[in-house]
Design a protein around this motif. Sequence first.
Motif, PDB file in Angstrom:
ATOM      1  N   ILE A  74       0.853  -1.185   0.000  1.00 19.22           N
ATOM      2  CA  ILE A  74       0.000   0.000   0.000  1.00 19.22           C
ATOM      3  C   ILE A  74       0.888   1.234   0.000  1.00 19.22           C
ATOM      4  CG2 ILE A  74      -1.726   1.312   1.318  1.00 19.22           C
ATOM      5  CD1 ILE A  74      -2.633  -1.364   2.549  1.00 19.22           C
ATOM      6  N   VAL A  75       0.514   2.230  -0.784  1.00 22.98           N
ATOM      7  CA  VAL A  75       1.185   3.523  -0.700  1.00 22.98           C
ATOM      8  C   VAL A  75       0.181   4.521  -0.127  1.00 22.98           C
ATOM      9  CG1 VAL A  75       0.699   4.249  -3.090  1.00 22.98           C
ATOM     10  CG2 VAL A  75       2.642   5.227  -1.870  1.00 22.98           C
ATOM     11  N   VAL A  76       0.657   5.275   0.853  1.00 22.54           N
ATOM     12  CA  VAL A  76      -0.142   6.329   1.475  1.00 22.54           C
ATOM     13  C   VAL A  76       0.567   7.654   1.214  1.00 22.54           C
ATOM     14  CG1 VAL A  76      -0.931   7.314   3.666  1.00 22.54           C
ATOM     15  CG2 VAL A  76      -1.155   4.872   3.255  1.00 22.54           C
ATOM     16  N   GLY A  77      -0.180   8.615   0.716  1.00 27.07           N
ATOM     17  CA  GLY A  77       0.363   9.948   0.492  1.00 27.07           C
ATOM     18  C   GLY A  77       0.249  10.782   1.754  1.00 27.07           C
ATOM     19  N   ILE A  78       1.407  11.075   2.338  1.00 30.77           N
ATOM     20  CA  ILE A  78       1.505  11.903   3.549  1.00 30.77           C
ATOM     21  C   ILE A  78       2.286  13.152   3.136  1.00 30.77           C
ATOM     22  CG2 ILE A  78       2.568  12.054   5.839  1.00 30.77           C
ATOM     23  CD1 ILE A  78       0.967   9.741   6.347  1.00 30.77           C
ATOM     24  N   CYS A 121       4.988   5.188   2.834  1.00 27.01           N
ATOM     25  CA  CYS A 121       4.528   6.568   3.003  1.00 27.01           C
ATOM     26  C   CYS A 121       5.459   7.495   2.229  1.00 27.01           C
ATOM     27  CB  CYS A 121       4.522   6.955   4.482  1.00 27.01           C
ATOM     28  SG  CYS A 121       3.380   5.987   5.484  1.00 27.01           S
ATOM     29  N   TYR A 122       4.878   8.190   1.273  1.00 28.94           N
ATOM     30  CA  TYR A 122       5.573   9.182   0.450  1.00 28.94           C
ATOM     31  C   TYR A 122       4.676  10.413   0.370  1.00 28.94           C
ATOM     32  CZ  TYR A 122       8.773   5.750  -1.776  1.00 28.94           C
ATOM     33  OH  TYR A 122       9.734   4.826  -2.047  1.00 28.94           O
ATOM     34  N   PRO A 123       5.221  11.561  -0.035  1.00 26.66           N
ATOM     35  CA  PRO A 123       4.329  12.663  -0.385  1.00 26.66           C
ATOM     36  C   PRO A 123       3.401  12.206  -1.519  1.00 26.66           C
ATOM     37  CG  PRO A 123       6.574  13.466  -0.136  1.00 26.66           C
ATOM     38  CD  PRO A 123       6.644  11.956  -0.108  1.00 26.66           C
ATOM     39  N   LEU A 127       7.690  11.215  -6.950  1.00 28.25           N
ATOM     40  CA  LEU A 127       8.070  10.437  -8.124  1.00 28.25           C
ATOM     41  C   LEU A 127       7.799   8.948  -7.917  1.00 28.25           C
ATOM     42  CD1 LEU A 127       9.559  10.171 -10.890  1.00 28.25           C
ATOM     43  CD2 LEU A 127      11.657   9.944  -9.558  1.00 28.25           C
ATOM     44  N   GLU A 128       8.187   8.397  -6.776  1.00 29.35           N
ATOM     45  CA  GLU A 128       7.997   6.953  -6.545  1.00 29.35           C
ATOM     46  C   GLU A 128       6.515   6.594  -6.463  1.00 29.35           C
ATOM     47  OE1 GLU A 128      10.102   4.307  -6.675  1.00 29.35           O
ATOM     48  OE2 GLU A 128      11.581   5.788  -7.329  1.00 29.35           O
ATOM     49  N   THR A 129       5.708   7.453  -5.879  1.00 28.24           N
ATOM     50  CA  THR A 129       4.266   7.203  -5.842  1.00 28.24           C
ATOM     51  C   THR A 129       3.727   7.129  -7.264  1.00 28.24           C
ATOM     52  OG1 THR A 129       4.065   8.377  -3.727  1.00 28.24           O
ATOM     53  CG2 THR A 129       2.051   8.070  -5.004  1.00 28.24           C
ATOM     54  N   ARG A 130       4.115   8.071  -8.100  1.00 28.79           N
ATOM     55  CA  ARG A 130       3.648   8.084  -9.491  1.00 28.79           C
ATOM     56  C   ARG A 130       4.163   6.867 -10.257  1.00 28.79           C
ATOM     57  NH1 ARG A 130       5.736  13.340  -9.336  1.00 28.79           N
ATOM     58  NH2 ARG A 130       6.901  12.928 -11.232  1.00 28.79           N
ATOM     59  N   LEU A 179       7.892   0.319 -17.822  1.00 29.17           N
ATOM     60  CA  LEU A 179       7.455   1.712 -17.687  1.00 29.17           C
ATOM     61  C   LEU A 179       7.747   2.512 -18.956  1.00 29.17           C
ATOM     62  CD1 LEU A 179       8.401   2.528 -13.993  1.00 29.17           C
ATOM     63  CD2 LEU A 179       6.103   2.615 -15.002  1.00 29.17           C
ATOM     64  N   GLY A 180       8.861   2.213 -19.602  1.00 26.52           N
ATOM     65  CA  GLY A 180       9.186   2.878 -20.863  1.00 26.52           C
ATOM     66  C   GLY A 180       8.130   2.615 -21.921  1.00 26.52           C
ATOM     67  N   ARG A 181       7.654   1.370 -22.000  1.00 25.55           N
ATOM     68  CA  ARG A 181       6.599   1.049 -22.961  1.00 25.55           C
ATOM     69  C   ARG A 181       5.278   1.741 -22.599  1.00 25.55           C
ATOM     70  NH1 ARG A 181       9.349  -3.698 -23.307  1.00 25.55           N
ATOM     71  NH2 ARG A 181       8.174  -4.819 -21.715  1.00 25.55           N
ATOM     72  N   ALA A 182       5.128   2.050 -21.322  1.00 23.79           N
ATOM     73  CA  ALA A 182       3.913   2.751 -20.865  1.00 23.79           C
ATOM     74  C   ALA A 182       4.008   4.255 -21.112  1.00 23.79           C
ATOM     75  CB  ALA A 182       3.680   2.481 -19.379  1.00 23.79           C
ATOM     76  N   GLY A 183       5.168   4.705 -21.635  1.00 26.48           N
ATOM     77  CA  GLY A 183       5.349   6.128 -21.900  1.00 26.48           C
ATOM     78  C   GLY A 183       5.820   6.914 -20.684  1.00 26.48           C
ATOM     79  N   TRP A 184       6.314   6.220 -19.665  1.00 28.96           N
ATOM     80  CA  TRP A 184       6.757   6.875 -18.429  1.00 28.96           C
ATOM     81  C   TRP A 184       8.008   7.700 -18.684  1.00 28.96           C
ATOM     82  CZ3 TRP A 184       5.332   8.200 -13.735  1.00 28.96           C
ATOM     83  CH2 TRP A 184       6.318   8.569 -12.822  1.00 28.96           C
ATOM     84  N   ARG A 185       8.003   8.906 -18.194  1.00 24.38           N
ATOM     85  CA  ARG A 185       9.168   9.791 -18.205  1.00 24.38           C
ATOM     86  C   ARG A 185       9.268  10.444 -16.849  1.00 24.38           C
ATOM     87  NH1 ARG A 185       9.717   6.982 -21.763  1.00 24.38           N
ATOM     88  NH2 ARG A 185       9.594   7.390 -23.972  1.00 24.38           N
ATOM     89  N   GLU A 186      10.455  10.379 -16.254  1.00 25.34           N
ATOM     90  CA  GLU A 186      10.654  10.998 -14.924  1.00 25.34           C
ATOM     91  C   GLU A 186      10.787  12.489 -15.045  1.00 25.34           C
ATOM     92  OE1 GLU A 186      13.609   9.031 -12.550  1.00 25.34           O
ATOM     93  OE2 GLU A 186      12.804   7.096 -13.066  1.00 25.34           O
TER      94      GLU A 186
END
Length: 186
Positions: A74-78, A121-123, A127-130, A179-186
């Motif tokens: 689970i990721v929680v945005g804090i 827990c990330y903001p 970036l990692e949440t996304r 992620l590259g195939r998904a069009g992900w760009r950091e």
Amino acid sequence: MMSDALDDAKLSAILVHPLRPTKVILVDYDPGWPSRFARRAAELRKILGGRARLIEHIGSTSVPGLVAKPIVDIVVGIDDPDDEQAYLPDLETAGYDLRVREPEHRCFRIGEPDEPVNLHCYPPDHLETRRYLAFRNRLRASEADRDLYAATKRELAKREWRDINYYAEAKRPVIDEILGRAGWRE
């Protein structure tokens, strides 16, 4: 986790407990995992209230049909995970055990041995949440990428690891490829 090559010193600097040698056990998808997530998400909403700006099921247990370690992620945005006094005592009181402490990220574990959960827990817009959400969504949408990821995990699970974080790091190249195939760009 970390973008530089992982080693024992870097890992020890962020782990709350010592390195734990492990053998990865993968199981077939369990249709009960979304319910386990839903129960924990409801619990987290009660514990954290408005401090939890995002609660999402991530990782392999969030992808129907994907082989996984039977640990719900689970990721929680804090807003500020580094401000531990704003939320950590409440999580610890509820039984969450802090495992990783690094800038803008805390990882907890709860539910062992029967229903283990990793809580990251990330903001909320970190970036990692996304990345987690983009990767999950790509695996849900692409059978070919899901199969590639499953094959990679099965191959890596044949090894013993000095710590589970080395297994996670070894998956990074295939994750980046997908992620590259998904069009992900950091």
